[in-house]
Every structure is written in C-alpha cells, then in structure tokens.
Design an enzyme around this catalytic site. Structure first.
Site, PDB file in Angstrom:
ATOM      1  N   GLY A  56       3.127   7.392  -8.418  1.00 57.23           N
ATOM      2  CA  GLY A  56       2.441   6.293  -7.726  1.00 57.23           C
ATOM      3  C   GLY A  56       1.996   6.730  -6.340  1.00 57.23           C
ATOM      4  O   GLY A  56       1.966   5.936  -5.395  1.00 57.23           O
TER       5      GLY A  56
ATOM      6  N   ALA B 139      -0.726   7.401  -4.833  1.00 54.85           N
ATOM      7  CA  ALA B 139      -1.878   6.852  -4.116  1.00 54.85           C
ATOM      8  C   ALA B 139      -1.664   5.395  -3.695  1.00 54.85           C
ATOM      9  O   ALA B 139      -2.549   4.775  -3.122  1.00 54.85           O
ATOM     10  CB  ALA B 139      -3.135   6.945  -4.984  1.00 54.85           C
ATOM     11  N   GLY B 140      -0.493   4.866  -3.965  1.00 51.80           N
ATOM     12  CA  GLY B 140      -0.221   3.464  -3.609  1.00 51.80           C
ATOM     13  C   GLY B 140       0.141   3.312  -2.146  1.00 51.80           C
ATOM     14  O   GLY B 140       0.154   4.296  -1.388  1.00 51.80           O
TER      15      GLY B 140
ATOM     16  N   ARG C 112       3.433  -7.012 -10.465  1.00 54.47           N
ATOM     17  CA  ARG C 112       3.373  -8.285 -11.177  1.00 54.47           C
ATOM     18  C   ARG C 112       1.984  -8.894 -10.960  1.00 54.47           C
ATOM     19  O   ARG C 112       1.536  -9.026  -9.835  1.00 54.47           O
ATOM     20  CB  ARG C 112       4.428  -9.236 -10.630  1.00 54.47           C
ATOM     21  CG  ARG C 112       4.674 -10.432 -11.552  1.00 54.47           C
ATOM     22  CD  ARG C 112       5.365 -11.542 -10.823  1.00 54.47           C
ATOM     23  NE  ARG C 112       6.707 -11.185 -10.403  1.00 54.47           N
ATOM     24  CZ  ARG C 112       7.804 -11.818 -10.813  1.00 54.47           C
ATOM     25  NH1 ARG C 112       7.708 -12.810 -11.660  1.00 54.47           N
ATOM     26  NH2 ARG C 112       8.974 -11.490 -10.354  1.00 54.47           N
TER      27      ARG C 112
ATOM     28  N   GLY D 261      10.243   1.895  -7.872  1.00 59.88           N
ATOM     29  CA  GLY D 261       9.374   0.900  -8.514  1.00 59.88           C
ATOM     30  C   GLY D 261      10.207  -0.215  -9.127  1.00 59.88           C
ATOM     31  O   GLY D 261      11.232   0.043  -9.764  1.00 59.88           O
TER      32      GLY D 261
ATOM     33  N   ASP E 299      17.308  -2.765   1.749  1.00 54.70           N
ATOM     34  CA  ASP E 299      18.107  -3.973   1.971  1.00 54.70           C
ATOM     35  C   ASP E 299      19.251  -3.678   2.950  1.00 54.70           C
ATOM     36  O   ASP E 299      19.578  -4.501   3.810  1.00 54.70           O
ATOM     37  CB  ASP E 299      18.642  -4.481   0.629  1.00 54.70           C
ATOM     38  CG  ASP E 299      17.523  -4.518  -0.398  1.00 54.70           C
ATOM     39  OD1 ASP E 299      16.597  -5.309  -0.207  1.00 54.70           O
ATOM     40  OD2 ASP E 299      17.538  -3.712  -1.347  1.00 54.70           O
TER      41      ASP E 299
ATOM     42  N   ARG F  37      17.714  -3.533   6.356  1.00 55.99           N
ATOM     43  CA  ARG F  37      17.386  -4.901   6.789  1.00 55.99           C
ATOM     44  C   ARG F  37      18.647  -5.604   7.290  1.00 55.99           C
ATOM     45  O   ARG F  37      18.641  -6.261   8.343  1.00 55.99           O
ATOM     46  CB  ARG F  37      16.791  -5.688   5.608  1.00 55.99           C
ATOM     47  CG  ARG F  37      15.374  -5.277   5.256  1.00 55.99           C
ATOM     48  CD  ARG F  37      14.944  -5.828   3.900  1.00 55.99           C
ATOM     49  NE  ARG F  37      13.529  -5.580   3.671  1.00 55.99           N
ATOM     50  CZ  ARG F  37      12.938  -5.665   2.484  1.00 55.99           C
ATOM     51  NH1 ARG F  37      13.643  -5.992   1.411  1.00 55.99           N
ATOM     52  NH2 ARG F  37      11.652  -5.438   2.367  1.00 55.99           N
TER      53      ARG F  37
ATOM     54  N   HIS G  77      18.575  -4.972  -6.595  1.00 55.54           N
ATOM     55  CA  HIS G  77      17.518  -5.137  -5.585  1.00 55.54           C
ATOM     56  C   HIS G  77      16.680  -6.353  -5.991  1.00 55.54           C
ATOM     57  O   HIS G  77      15.598  -6.245  -6.559  1.00 55.54           O
ATOM     58  CB  HIS G  77      16.652  -3.877  -5.501  1.00 55.54           C
ATOM     59  CG  HIS G  77      15.468  -4.051  -4.585  1.00 55.54           C
ATOM     60  ND1 HIS G  77      15.598  -4.245  -3.235  1.00 55.54           N
ATOM     61  CD2 HIS G  77      14.139  -4.099  -4.833  1.00 55.54           C
ATOM     62  CE1 HIS G  77      14.402  -4.390  -2.695  1.00 55.54           C
ATOM     63  NE2 HIS G  77      13.498  -4.316  -3.647  1.00 55.54           N
TER      64      HIS G  77
HETATM   65  P1  NAD Z   1       1.045  -0.083  -5.087  1.00 60.69           P
HETATM   66  O1  NAD Z   1       0.518  -0.976  -6.159  1.00 60.69           O
HETATM   67  O2  NAD Z   1       0.336   0.015  -3.782  1.00 60.69           O
HETATM   68  O3  NAD Z   1       1.151   1.405  -5.661  1.00 60.69           O
HETATM   69  C1  NAD Z   1       1.685   1.692  -6.908  1.00 60.69           C
HETATM   70  C2  NAD Z   1       0.973   2.909  -7.438  1.00 60.69           C
HETATM   71  O4  NAD Z   1       1.580   3.261  -8.662  1.00 60.69           O
HETATM   72  C3  NAD Z   1      -0.516   2.636  -7.718  1.00 60.69           C
HETATM   73  O5  NAD Z   1      -1.287   3.583  -7.013  1.00 60.69           O
HETATM   74  C4  NAD Z   1      -0.631   2.804  -9.236  1.00 60.69           C
HETATM   75  O6  NAD Z   1      -1.853   3.418  -9.625  1.00 60.69           O
HETATM   76  C5  NAD Z   1       0.561   3.721  -9.514  1.00 60.69           C
HETATM   77  N1  NAD Z   1       1.027   3.654 -10.895  1.00 60.69           N
HETATM   78  C6  NAD Z   1       1.052   2.588 -11.734  1.00 60.69           C
HETATM   79  N2  NAD Z   1       1.492   2.969 -12.943  1.00 60.69           N
HETATM   80  C7  NAD Z   1       1.793   4.282 -12.853  1.00 60.69           C
HETATM   81  C8  NAD Z   1       2.272   5.237 -13.772  1.00 60.69           C
HETATM   82  N3  NAD Z   1       2.541   4.921 -15.045  1.00 60.69           N
HETATM   83  N4  NAD Z   1       2.439   6.520 -13.345  1.00 60.69           N
HETATM   84  C9  NAD Z   1       2.160   6.853 -12.076  1.00 60.69           C
HETATM   85  N5  NAD Z   1       1.672   5.997 -11.154  1.00 60.69           N
HETATM   86  C10 NAD Z   1       1.489   4.714 -11.551  1.00 60.69           C
HETATM   87  O7  NAD Z   1       2.555  -0.480  -4.897  1.00 60.69           O
HETATM   88  P2  NAD Z   1       3.544  -0.063  -3.722  1.00 60.69           P
HETATM   89  O8  NAD Z   1       3.462  -1.080  -2.652  1.00 60.69           O
HETATM   90  O9  NAD Z   1       3.353   1.380  -3.393  1.00 60.69           O
HETATM   91  O10 NAD Z   1       4.943  -0.318  -4.446  1.00 60.69           O
HETATM   92  C11 NAD Z   1       5.330   0.467  -5.545  1.00 60.69           C
HETATM   93  C12 NAD Z   1       6.539  -0.122  -6.227  1.00 60.69           C
HETATM   94  O11 NAD Z   1       7.664  -0.109  -5.345  1.00 60.69           O
HETATM   95  C13 NAD Z   1       6.402  -1.583  -6.660  1.00 60.69           C
HETATM   96  O12 NAD Z   1       7.020  -1.725  -7.925  1.00 60.69           O
HETATM   97  C14 NAD Z   1       7.169  -2.352  -5.613  1.00 60.69           C
HETATM   98  O13 NAD Z   1       7.604  -3.597  -6.095  1.00 60.69           O
HETATM   99  C15 NAD Z   1       8.312  -1.391  -5.381  1.00 60.69           C
HETATM  100  N6  NAD Z   1       9.076  -1.579  -4.151  1.00 60.69           N
HETATM  101  C16 NAD Z   1      10.415  -1.358  -4.228  1.00 60.69           C
HETATM  102  C17 NAD Z   1      11.200  -1.488  -3.094  1.00 60.69           C
HETATM  103  C18 NAD Z   1      12.683  -1.240  -3.164  1.00 60.69           C
HETATM  104  O14 NAD Z   1      13.351  -1.442  -2.137  1.00 60.69           O
HETATM  105  N7  NAD Z   1      13.268  -0.805  -4.270  1.00 60.69           N
HETATM  106  C19 NAD Z   1      10.613  -1.845  -1.877  1.00 60.69           C
HETATM  107  C20 NAD Z   1       9.242  -2.044  -1.833  1.00 60.69           C
HETATM  108  C21 NAD Z   1       8.478  -1.910  -2.987  1.00 60.69           C
HETATM  109  C1  LMR Z   2      10.851  -5.463  -1.064  1.00 60.26           C
HETATM  110  O1  LMR Z   2      12.066  -5.605  -1.100  1.00 60.26           O
HETATM  111  O2  LMR Z   2      10.203  -5.447   0.000  1.00 60.26           O
HETATM  112  C2  LMR Z   2      10.085  -5.317  -2.365  1.00 60.26           C
HETATM  113  O3  LMR Z   2      10.926  -4.852  -3.387  1.00 60.26           O
HETATM  114  C3  LMR Z   2       9.443  -6.620  -2.741  1.00 60.26           C
HETATM  115  C4  LMR Z   2       8.621  -6.519  -4.002  1.00 60.26           C
HETATM  116  O4  LMR Z   2       8.787  -7.409  -4.874  1.00 60.26           O
HETATM  117  O5  LMR Z   2       7.816  -5.556  -4.141  1.00 60.26           O
END
Ligand code: NAD
Ligand code: LMR
Length: 326
Positions: free
Chosen positions: A12, A14-15, A93, A131, A160, A163, A188
């Site tokens: 992921g 590029a996200g 989502r 993720g 968390d 935070r 989480h």
């Molecule tokens: P984002 O949508 O900006 O980026 C996600 C990237 O993943 C996108 O570029 C997408 O193209 C890529 N992607 C989707 N399916 C894929 C696959 N099969 N293989 C490789 N890449 C794939 O999202 P983000 O803001 O970067 O967040 C990413 C994830 O992290 C989300 O699931 C978010 O909920 C999670 N997150 C978790 C925490 C935590 O504390 N655990 C905190 C923040 C965000």
């Molecule tokens: C966060 O804790 O900031 C994220 O996991 C929230 C989310 O649902 O992407």
C-alpha cells in the site's frame, strides 16, 4: 566496508500512510544511520502511476542509505528476501459496506499476501500488519504462512499506546518522557483498553496521584478508543502521519530494542491473561535483541477482566467470520 543492505517491504506504498512512512524509513528512522536499505514497494495496478511519483520524490531526497527501490504489483516480488514487511495496503471501507464485507474483502488480500510471505521472505523477517482490521488481518497472514515462526508476526496497537501516553501526560502535567509502563490491551478497535494501573511517572506510581476513576472510565479510556474516529471526523480521512510514526516506533523498538521500556504490541495470543489462543491481542511487551517478550504476571482486576473480555469477544467474532477462509 559498507554493510549489506536490509530489505524492507511496504504494501500500500502509494497510500497516505505510505507517503508519511517511506521517507522516514529511507532516512534510517527504523534501522539507524549506519544501515543501507532496499525498499520493496507493493501496490495494486491502478496505483502504480501514483507510486511512480512517490519513487521520484524518494530519489529526489538523495538519501545516502537508500541503495535501491523495487516497485511491483506482485507480492512475491515485493516480499522476496525481505527482512521486514510492513503491511499497510488494505481495502478501505466504502459507502454501504458492512464491517463483515470489509473483513472478507481484506481477508482475501491478506490470505494471498500471507502465502507469498510463506514462500519469499527471509525466514526471520519481522512482519507488522497495519491495514485494518489489523489484528484479524495479521491472523490471516500468519495462518497463510505456516512455514514461518508465528513470533515473526505482530499487528499495530502502538498508535493507541502513543495516543494514551499523550493524553495522560497532558492530564498530569508531566513530560511524556517521564511516563512509563502504560499498556493498551486488545483489539485496534473501540474495544481496546488503555490501562495506566501500572504506569510510573518519574519512577513513582502514577495511579497513586491520579485517583480519578471517573476520568479514567468516562474520559481516558473512551478518548483513546475513539481517537481514530475523531481524526477521521476532523480530517475527512484517517490518521496518516501519526500512524506512520507509530509504525516507525513499533519496528525500531523491535529491531533495536525498547531499552527496558514497556510498549504495546498486538501479538498472537499464548493463553496468558485469560486471552484464548487463535487471535492477535494487544499486550505489554519489552523488546531485546530482536525478540519480543510479553510482560508477564500483571494483576488483572475485575474491571480489567471485563475490558479484556470485550476485545476477546470481538476478536473471536471476527475470527469466526473469516475461519472458513483459513
Ligand atoms: P490509503 O487508502 O490512503 O492507502 C492504502 C493503499 O493500499 C492504497 O494506495 C491502495 O491502492 C493500496 N492497496 C489496496 N489493496 C492493496 C493490495 N491488495 N496490495 C497492495 N496495496 C493495496 O489508506 P491509508 O490511510 O494509507 O491506510 C491504510 C490502512 O491502514 C487502512 O486499512 C487504515 O484503516 C489502516 N490504519 C491502521 C492504523 C492502525 O493503528 N493499525 C492506523 C491508521 C490506519
Ligand atoms: C486510526 O486508529 O486512526 C485508524 O485505524 C482509523 C481507521 O479506521 O482507519
């Protein structure tokens, strides 16, 4: 002689988290300023163009430690010989999507990527799942990689933890650096349990001077648990820079050691603290020489037991939903 580069795979890439993370990895924030790095970046085909731009920017930083960048949409290329894998990529989502649909969509991704891990990564690779739903995605990846040691896997609850530290420091008016032995237990998700019963402030029991049970149950615990949602409401998108920072903290401590500090990590449960095996659960841990050790034998009072149980119930429910895929 220059050290052999370490291979760090990020999915992921590029996200939004990727954009806040890759530059810090390349600067040496995880592995130190003496360790060359090869970045192995995975993205889906439709995000390859955006990833190309990120790679151009990485090149434009002229990071001395960055020896090579591999870009691919094939997990088996991204994970080849990787020493660390940071699994950020997941399906977000979308409108009308139920939590169950999200779980199942991501289960498929983590199953495929878990099988690729099984075949390709270094046998001692350190793997972090970010993720969402992170704990259950980690379970799927681990189960799909039966040849790897389960202790190679973790899921992120460090954001968390950070935070909770920040909120606590503000409440007691103490520098963050003085607070230790804080824990965030569980999933989480909003069932997580931020617990300062064992915390120290400058080596003195913190709870002794903070006898405010109402603040604990009505403010502290729910504020930590709902912080991710509050950020989405404020920014319109989920946390990214703070999530990337927590990834750096989690991986740096795992690799370089936590210097005796307790950190919160979601690990495959081992039956301790009444948490059944078969789920990933946030627990207190100390990292030493690349090994994560749980902090054991902490007292779990009735209130804490109930809080832990609500994360257990939620995670067992998630497990049940994806069990047929494992
Ligand atoms: P984002 O949508 O900006 O980026 C996600 C990237 O993943 C996108 O570029 C997408 O193209 C890529 N992607 C989707 N399916 C894929 C696959 N099969 N293989 C490789 N890449 C794939 O999202 P983000 O803001 O970067 O967040 C990413 C994830 O992290 C989300 O699931 C978010 O909920 C999670 N997150 C978790 C925490 C935590 O504390 N655990 C905190 C923040 C965000
Ligand atoms: C966060 O804790 O900031 C994220 O996991 C929230 C989310 O649902 O992407």
């Amino acid at each position: 002689m220059e050290k052999k580069p370490i291979r760090i795979a990020v999915t992921g890439a590029a996200g939004q988290i990727g954009y806040a993370l890759l530059f810090r990895i390349a600067k040496g924030d995880i592995t130190g300023t003496n360790q060359p790095i090869i970045l192995q970046l995975l993205e889906i085909p439709s995000s390859q163009q955006a990833l190309k731009g990120v790679v151009m920017e990485l090149e434009d930083c002229a990071f001395p430690l960055l020896s090579d960048i591999i870009v691919t949409d094939d997990p088996s290329v991204a994970f080849q010989d990787a020493n660390m894998v940071i699994m950020v990529g997941a399906r977000p989502r979308s409108k009308g999507m139920e939590r169950k649909d999200l779980l199942l969509a991501n289960a498929e991704i983590f199953k495929i990527q878990g099988s690729a891990l099984n075949q390709c990564v270094a046998r001692d690779a350190k793997i972090l799942v970010v993720g969402n739903p992170a704990n259950t995605n980690a379970l799927i990846a681990m189960t799909s990689a039966p040849d790897l040691d389960r202790n190679n896997f973790s899921a992120m609850i460090r954001l968390d933890h950070n935070r909770a530290l920040s909120i606590l420091a503000k409440k007691i008016g103490s520098p963050i650096s003085q607070i230790s032995q804080l824990i965030v237990w569980g999933n989480h998700s909003p069932t997580m349990y931020a617990d300062y019963r064992f915390a120290l402030n400058s080596d003195q029991p913190l709870a002794y001077n903070l006898q405010d049970e109402n603040w604990n149950t009505e403010v502290f615990i729910p504020t930590v648990a709902q912080r991710g949602t509050a950020i989405i409401e404020a920014r319109g998108v989920s946390s990214a820079a703070s999530a990337a920072n927590a990834i750096i903290d989690h991986m740096r401590d795992w690799v370089m050691g936590s210097n005796g500090r307790w950190v919160s990590m979601a690990l495959p449960s081992d039956g301790s603290y009444g948490v059944p095996e078969g789920i990933f659960f946030g627990v207190p841990a100390i990292c030493e020489n690349g090994v994560i050790k749980r902090v054991a034998n902490l007292e779990i009072n009735e209130f804490s037991k109930r809080k832990l149980q609500s994360s257990v119930d939620e995670l067992m429910g998630e497990r049940k939903l994806i069990l047929s895929m494992l």
